[in-house]
Design an enzyme around this catalytic site. Structure first.
Site, PDB file in Angstrom:
ATOM      1  N   ARG A   1     -13.369  -8.594   1.307  1.00 25.58           N
ATOM      2  CA  ARG A   1     -12.074  -8.000   0.969  1.00 25.58           C
ATOM      3  C   ARG A   1     -11.135  -9.149   1.524  1.00 25.58           C
ATOM      4  O   ARG A   1     -10.059  -9.601   1.031  1.00 25.58           O
ATOM      5  CB  ARG A   1     -11.678  -6.749   1.836  1.00 25.58           C
ATOM      6  CG  ARG A   1     -12.467  -5.624   1.326  1.00 25.58           C
ATOM      7  CD  ARG A   1     -11.596  -4.930   0.140  1.00 25.58           C
ATOM      8  NE  ARG A   1     -10.634  -4.023   0.656  1.00 25.58           N
ATOM      9  CZ  ARG A   1      -9.247  -3.997   0.243  1.00 25.58           C
ATOM     10  NH1 ARG A   1      -8.775  -5.144  -0.645  1.00 25.58           N
ATOM     11  NH2 ARG A   1      -8.507  -3.226   0.836  1.00 25.58           N
TER      12      ARG A   1
ATOM     13  N   ARG B   1       0.963  -1.254  -0.010  1.00 28.09           N
ATOM     14  CA  ARG B   1       0.029   0.060  -0.205  1.00 28.09           C
ATOM     15  C   ARG B   1       1.122   1.154   0.153  1.00 28.09           C
ATOM     16  O   ARG B   1       1.648   1.351   1.018  1.00 28.09           O
ATOM     17  CB  ARG B   1      -1.000  -0.019   1.235  1.00 28.09           C
ATOM     18  CG  ARG B   1      -1.621   1.061   1.272  1.00 28.09           C
ATOM     19  CD  ARG B   1      -2.892   1.070   2.369  1.00 28.09           C
ATOM     20  NE  ARG B   1      -4.060   0.260   1.771  1.00 28.09           N
ATOM     21  CZ  ARG B   1      -5.146   0.301   2.177  1.00 28.09           C
ATOM     22  NH1 ARG B   1      -5.533   1.217   3.218  1.00 28.09           N
ATOM     23  NH2 ARG B   1      -6.105  -0.363   1.662  1.00 28.09           N
TER      24      ARG B   1
ATOM     25  N   GLN C   1      -9.784  -3.854  -3.867  1.00 23.30           N
ATOM     26  CA  GLN C   1     -11.264  -3.370  -3.290  1.00 23.30           C
ATOM     27  C   GLN C   1     -12.140  -3.654  -4.541  1.00 23.30           C
ATOM     28  O   GLN C   1     -13.053  -4.209  -4.162  1.00 23.30           O
ATOM     29  CB  GLN C   1     -11.034  -1.748  -3.229  1.00 23.30           C
ATOM     30  CG  GLN C   1     -12.389  -1.320  -2.778  1.00 23.30           C
ATOM     31  CD  GLN C   1     -12.671  -1.629  -1.356  1.00 23.30           C
ATOM     32  OE1 GLN C   1     -11.898  -1.515  -0.343  1.00 23.30           O
ATOM     33  NE2 GLN C   1     -13.863  -2.305  -0.983  1.00 23.30           N
TER      34      GLN C   1
ATOM     35  N   CYS D   1     -16.118   1.486   0.663  1.00 22.63           N
ATOM     36  CA  CYS D   1     -14.881   0.926   0.887  1.00 22.63           C
ATOM     37  C   CYS D   1     -14.537   0.962   2.032  1.00 22.63           C
ATOM     38  O   CYS D   1     -13.485  -0.072   2.611  1.00 22.63           O
ATOM     39  CB  CYS D   1     -13.823   1.092  -0.201  1.00 22.63           C
ATOM     40  SG  CYS D   1     -13.548   3.017  -0.308  1.00 22.63           S
TER      41      CYS D   1
ATOM     42  N   ASP E   1     -17.037   6.645  -1.290  1.00 26.15           N
ATOM     43  CA  ASP E   1     -15.584   6.775  -0.855  1.00 26.15           C
ATOM     44  C   ASP E   1     -15.401   7.966   0.014  1.00 26.15           C
ATOM     45  O   ASP E   1     -16.452   9.027  -0.250  1.00 26.15           O
ATOM     46  CB  ASP E   1     -14.709   6.470  -1.951  1.00 26.15           C
ATOM     47  CG  ASP E   1     -13.236   6.297  -1.367  1.00 26.15           C
ATOM     48  OD1 ASP E   1     -12.922   6.091   0.011  1.00 26.15           O
ATOM     49  OD2 ASP E   1     -12.065   6.372  -2.158  1.00 26.15           O
TER      50      ASP E   1
ATOM     51  N   HIS F   1      -7.004   0.868  -6.737  1.00 28.50           N
ATOM     52  CA  HIS F   1      -7.246  -0.041  -5.828  1.00 28.50           C
ATOM     53  C   HIS F   1      -7.813  -1.485  -6.226  1.00 28.50           C
ATOM     54  O   HIS F   1      -9.065  -1.611  -5.933  1.00 28.50           O
ATOM     55  CB  HIS F   1      -8.144   0.875  -4.772  1.00 28.50           C
ATOM     56  CG  HIS F   1      -7.985   0.344  -3.172  1.00 28.50           C
ATOM     57  ND1 HIS F   1      -7.419  -0.867  -3.070  1.00 28.50           N
ATOM     58  CD2 HIS F   1      -8.665   0.549  -2.159  1.00 28.50           C
ATOM     59  CE1 HIS F   1      -7.646  -1.013  -1.709  1.00 28.50           C
ATOM     60  NE2 HIS F   1      -8.387  -0.181  -1.179  1.00 28.50           N
TER      61      HIS F   1
HETATM   62  N1  NVA Z   1      -9.584   6.686  -1.723  1.00 24.59           N
HETATM   63  C1  NVA Z   1      -9.340   6.253  -0.530  1.00 24.59           C
HETATM   64  C2  NVA Z   1      -9.444   4.757  -0.337  1.00 24.59           C
HETATM   65  C3  NVA Z   1      -9.423   4.162   1.040  1.00 24.59           C
HETATM   66  C4  NVA Z   1      -9.635   2.905   1.079  1.00 24.59           C
HETATM   67  C5  NVA Z   1      -7.755   6.449  -0.175  1.00 24.59           C
HETATM   68  O1  NVA Z   1      -6.878   6.416  -0.985  1.00 24.59           O
HETATM   69  O2  NVA Z   1      -7.322   6.807   0.965  1.00 24.59           O
END
Ligand code: NVA
Length: 229
Positions: A206, A18, A48, A178, A138, A45
């Site tokens: 997930r 991540r 997800q 999400c 989101d 992502h």
């Molecule tokens: N768009 C959000 C998703 C979090 C799961 C981020 O990148 O923080």
């Protein structure tokens, strides 16, 4: 980064990363001899989105022909959902404020990857949710955008998903997010904690989807090279 990828490749069977810059993942994938899974970058992502398609498939008998409306920023989650939807025949529409559409590089890449699909973007949430089987939210400020949060709260306020907006979708439409969510910002607690919300089923998937993904990648290492997105 290249040395890091080569060293870690000796220690573990797969990397789930991540990060912010997508280029970091690309570099790790270039130099690692093990699968590298995108666990979130600024640009995508995919874990997800794939798990979300599993949730939709559990809720609705046939994915093809469903409509999914994403209300918010044209961000990493929206981009990956747009790709997953194009792969699976789900109609996907983004409703966002002016200036918060998908990045131009994504629009170009999508057009060349999915020449038959269109990337629907509107600026009216009610238009997006009309006929939708699922409505998705989101956060308005993603990780790394915390300094923009106050400004975004004002700009995105008309894009909050509340009971009235859900009422404009199909009568059996579900709400997805999400997580983590900000109740009272992108979604009301009435919707997030209400009868149409499937966010905790979604969160559970997930884990199942990523377990399946890791198993398939570790069993068949060549799959990691075929699946680069
Ligand atoms: N768009 C959000 C998703 C979090 C799961 C981020 O990148 O923080």
């Amino acid at each position: 980064m290249a040395d890091f990828a080569r060293v870690l490749s000796q220690y573990v069977d797969a990397l789930a990363v991540r990060t912010f810059a997508h280029a970091t993942l690309e570099k790790l994938a270039d130099f690692a001899s093990i699968p590298v899974v995108n666990a979130l970058s600024d640009d995508a992502h995919p874990c997800q989105a794939m798990a979300d398609m599993l949730t939709l498939a559990e809720l609705k008998p046939d994915l093809a022909g469903l409509k999914l409306a994403f209300i918010g920023d044209g961000n990493n989650v929206a981009m990956s959902l747009a790709e997953a939807a194009a792969l699976l025949g789900v109609a996907f529409v983004l409703a966002c404020p002016e200036g918060y559409e998908y990045p131009e590089a994504f629009v170009q890449a999508f057009a060349s990857r999915f020449p038959a699909a269109s990337l629907a973007v509107v600026h009216d949430p009610a238009e997006a949710v009309a006929g939708a089987d699922a409505v998705y939210a989101d956060v308005w400020a993603s990780m790394g955008q915390e300094h923009e949060a106050d400004r975004r709260r004002e700009i995105f306020a008309p894009f909050q998903i509340d009971e009235d907006l859900m009422a404009a979708a199909r009568p059996d439409a579900v709400f997805l997010h999400c997580l983590p969510a900000h109740r009272g910002e992108e979604v009301t607690s009435g919707v997030l904690d209400g009868p149409r919300s499937r966010v905790f089923q979604q969160a559970a998937n997930r884990m199942y989807f990523q377990m399946a993904l890791l198993e398939s990648l570790v069993k068949d290492r060549s799959a990691a090279d075929r699946l680069r997105f």
